[in-house]
Design a protein around this motif. Structure first.
Motif: not given
Length: 772
Positions: A609-613, A641-646, A679-682, A762-770
């Motif tokens: 999210l940092r990159d797109v913002v 703050l990585f999203t699921t692959p999009m 932006c953030g995450k849970d 906007i909530e997007i599942p975060k990336n699960q693959k570290e």
């Protein structure tokens, strides 16, 4: 006066106050605190009363989260149900009442638990006393949740062993900065008891307004507590007090004296099922199953099933060991097209946690049947074999089996985990499995799908449902016309009531058909507009590609002009301004060129999210200046703050749609604009909140803004050219919603921080693959 003298005077006052028959405890605490502060040999921590406000705001960011924590507290108190009533709560200043039937609190529990900061009760007692539940509430956050929600709290609580109730009132505004926490007291009193046990929280002067959408999110936040299995009331009443009967939450809005239901499990889950399947074994041993599906226009129909291993067609063979058995389940096929908007992800995720078919014997839950990973009916195994093609894994069902075993044919294992394998259990499993499979196959047939791998020469019927419905309307109209002409007066008198009912049903069907046509037209209009926008996107891509050919020439000409007019101040400044505008134009074209060119990349990838913002803020910088809008420094909570692959280009569409909406809202408000991106995450999601100080969104419209063609921009405001006529189509936020929900995320209006008026989250599942 030195400290020693001050201490002596304070001790004297303290001694005098203690000796009074009716002493002032607040004064005693204040004097003791002052004496402790003057102690030269010892120092102690003190607590400012303002910490309550800070903890309330910092620990509980969203008011939906705050309410869900209080619902979890009811679950932890072994409540079987909790009612939430929102009164005058569309806007700030209303009242929220949360009432549960849990075990309640004694005075000691209230003082040493709720009223004690950083209470250790849930650490020492992670399992509830009555139903042995694993406590769900976060440690000590409940009291701060009430402070986050409103300025005044009233607690009324009662236990089954007490003859009275305890009432305590807390005014959160009393907890001011620069005041000692111990100096703030709260009234506590004993009042007559109104019910057996439970706790009521009355939160007044709500700090935020509540839309129905926000209240529905509270229900979703507590979905892991749900046990959506509709056991019969008879068995609920017969169950032992130590057996957990489940937990339900109900949400209402009070309008005058009327309570209007906002959401419950039936509305949130069961009404979205594709079909309802039931099975019975009658007292004579005859087995039968029934199927009902409103979505497939299939009224309930009953089918017979027999207990004959050699001849499955023999429906008369009796089930002798499971007489009186009853099962009921709701059947789901997890395809987005089969769900109402916004429900697919919620129910699908819930199915992983609580989907399955549970077994109750004489009103008692038998574990582990129906638990996650337990395949006692063999549904997962059967689904994986793909002999039956219609999907029927355990999580496709929310249901239960009720077994009346008065003769003791079913025995528990020595470990009390499950039942001993015997003929009775085999008969039970066989009946339930075969009934469900028969129903699943029937559903596949109703959907015009191939049901089993052995079906030969299967062809889907090509029937136009619209034409079929219209033909039915015509036939019914002709039928009623003929009946009116040929039936004489005496026959009319005899059959008048039945004909009237039939005619009423026909009129309702006709009205439903007209409503369906309107909905279909909306979808056609939406598809047409999306096709236009898609075509426009291709044109823009070609345009930008062509523009790039001229940019080097622009730069060269600007350099030439600067050299030519460097001695003419006014002209030189205008040339510099021209260069700045061309740079702004170049940044726009570069940004969209990058976004459009990446459309050819089919591979999805995690997005930071940092990159797109950052990219977005660079591009709109000059546009912000011209519009007199300030983009505040973006706030980022945490790293990675990585999203699921999009798809890489989708965030460009999201952010520009949000930005254009904010610009319009700011213009309508006629203020110096401000925009904030946070932006953030849970644990599960990354989030982006887009806030502006425009004219805001009315509470009643917060659900509607994500619908196709809903817009606050009037066509009369447009100049008529093609470019501006696309502004205000009402598809921007619909497109954002479609993108977000495609990835299992959520988008909604949430509470805005000061001084902003609208925040889209906007909530997007975060990336699960570290490693990505």
């Amino acid at each position: 006066m030195d400290n020693a003298t001050k201490i002596l005077e304070l001790k004297k006052k303290l001694s005098e106050e203690i000796q009074k028959e009716s002493s002032d405890n607040n004064l005693i605490l204040a004097l003791s605190s002052e004496i402790a502060k003057l102690d030269d040999s010892q120092v102690r921590f003190s607590v400012d009363a303002g910490i309550i406000n800070r903890l309330g705001k910092e620990l509980v960011g969203k008011h939906e989260t705050a309410v869900s924590e209080l619902v979890k507290n009811a679950f932890d108190a072994d409540a079987t149900e909790v009612n939430l009533v929102f009164e005058n709560a569309w806007n700030a200043g209303g009242t929220l009442t949360i009432e549960d039937n849990g075990t309640g609190m004694t005075k000691d529990q209230l003082i040493n638990g709720f009223m004690r900061l950083s209470s250790s009760d849930k650490i020492h007692n992670p399992i509830s006393d009555k139903y042995k539940r694993t406590r769900a509430g976060r440690k000590g956050i409940g009291r701060f949740a009430t402070q986050r929600l409103g300025s005044k709290l009233t607690i009324i609580t009662h236990t089954s062993k007490s003859d009275t109730s305890i009432k305590i009132s807390i005014n959160w505004n009393d907890f001011e900065t620069d005041k000692d926490l111990l100096s703030v007291s709260n009234n506590i009193e004993v009042i007559p008891k109104t019910k057996q046990e439970g706790t009521t929280l009355i939160i007044e002067n709500l700090r935020d307004g509540w839309s129905d959408a926000m209240i529905r999110r509270v229900f979703r936040y507590t979905s892991e507590l749900l046990q959506p299995f509709p056991l019969s009331k008879k068995n609920k009443d017969e169950a032992e007090s130590s057996i957990d009967p489940g937990f339900k939450s109900y949400y209402f809005r009070q309008e005058g004296q009327e309570l209007i239901s906002i959401i419950d499990e039936e509305e949130a889950i069961f009404k979205h099922a594709l079909a309802e399947i039931e099975g019975y074994v009658l007292d004579d041993g005859q087995g039968c199953w029934a199927l009902k599906s409103d979505k497939l226009n299939f009224p309930q129909e009953v089918f017979l099933i027999g207990n004959d291993d050699k001849n499955r067609e023999n429906t008369d063979a009796k089930f002798n060991l499971i007489k009186g058995l009853h099962f009921k389940t709701h059947y789901f096929i997890y395809e987005p097209s089969l769900f109402a908007p916004g429900t697919y992800t919620f129910i699908r995720d819930l199915s992983y946690e609580t989907g399955g078919i549970r077994l109750y014997r004489n009103g008692f839950r038998v574990l582990p049947y129906g638990e996650q990973g337990d395949d006692w009916l063999g549904l997962d195994k059967s689904n994986n074999r793909q002999i039956i093609l219609a999907r029927h894994m355990n999580r496709s069902f929310f249901g239960f089996v009720e077994l009346q075993d008065k003769e003791g044919l079913f025995e528990e294992t020595s470990s009390r985990e499950g039942l001993i394998e015997n003929d009775a259990l085999k008969e039970l499993v066989d009946f339930v499995y075969r009934s469900i499979i028969s129903a699943v196959i029937k559903v596949a047939e109703l959907r015009d799908r191939k049901a089993t791998a052995s079906q030969k020469n299967f062809k889907r019927k090509e029937v136009d449902p619209t034409e079929k419905a219209d033909n039915a309307v015509k036939e019914l109209e002709e039928f009623f016309t003929e009946e009116e002409t040929k039936v004489d007066a005496s026959e009319k008198a005899d059959s008048g009531k039945s004909k009237e009912k039939a005619k009423q049903a026909f009129e309702e069907f006709k009205q439903a058909r007209e409503e369906e046509k309107k909905k279909n037209q909306v979808l056609i209009d939406e598809n047409n507009m999306l096709r236009i926008l898609a075509g426009l996107g291709l044109v823009i891509g070609e345009f930008i590609h062509e523009v790039h050919r001229f940019l080097p020439g622009f730069d060269a000409e600007i350099s030439f002009l600067k050299n030519a007019v460097k001695d003419i101040k006014g002209v030189y400044e205008r040339v510099e301004l021209l260069g700045t505008n061309i740079k702004s134009f170049t940044s726009y074209t570069s940004y969209f060129d990058k976004a459009i060119s990446r459309n050819v990349i089919r591979e999805l990838q995690p997005i930071e999210l940092r990159d797109v913002v950052k990219d977005f803020s660079i591009v709109i910088d000059n546009n912000l200046k011209r519009a007199n809008i300030t983009l505040e420094k973006p706030v980022f909570d945490g790293y990675d703050l990585f999203t699921t692959p999009m798809h890489p280009s989708e965030w460009a569409s999201i952010l520009f749609n949000l930005y254009t909406n904010s610009k319009k809202a700011i213009v309508r408000k006629k203020v110096d604009g401000k925009i904030l991106i946070h932006c953030g995450k849970d644990e599960k999601n990354v989030f982006l909140e887009f806030s502006d100080n425009g004219d805001g969104i009315p509470k009643e419209n917060e659900d509607l803004i994500f619908n196709a063609f809903f817009t606050t921009t009037s066509a009369a405001n447009h100049s008529g050219n093609d470019a501006e006529s696309l502004v205000g189509t009402g598809l921007g936020l619909k497109i954002v919603k479609d993108i977000v929900e495609f990835y299992g995320g959520d988008v909604y209006v949430t509470t805005s921080p000061e001084p902003f008026n609208t925040t889209i989250r906007i909530e997007i599942p975060k990336n699960q693959k570290e490693d990505e």
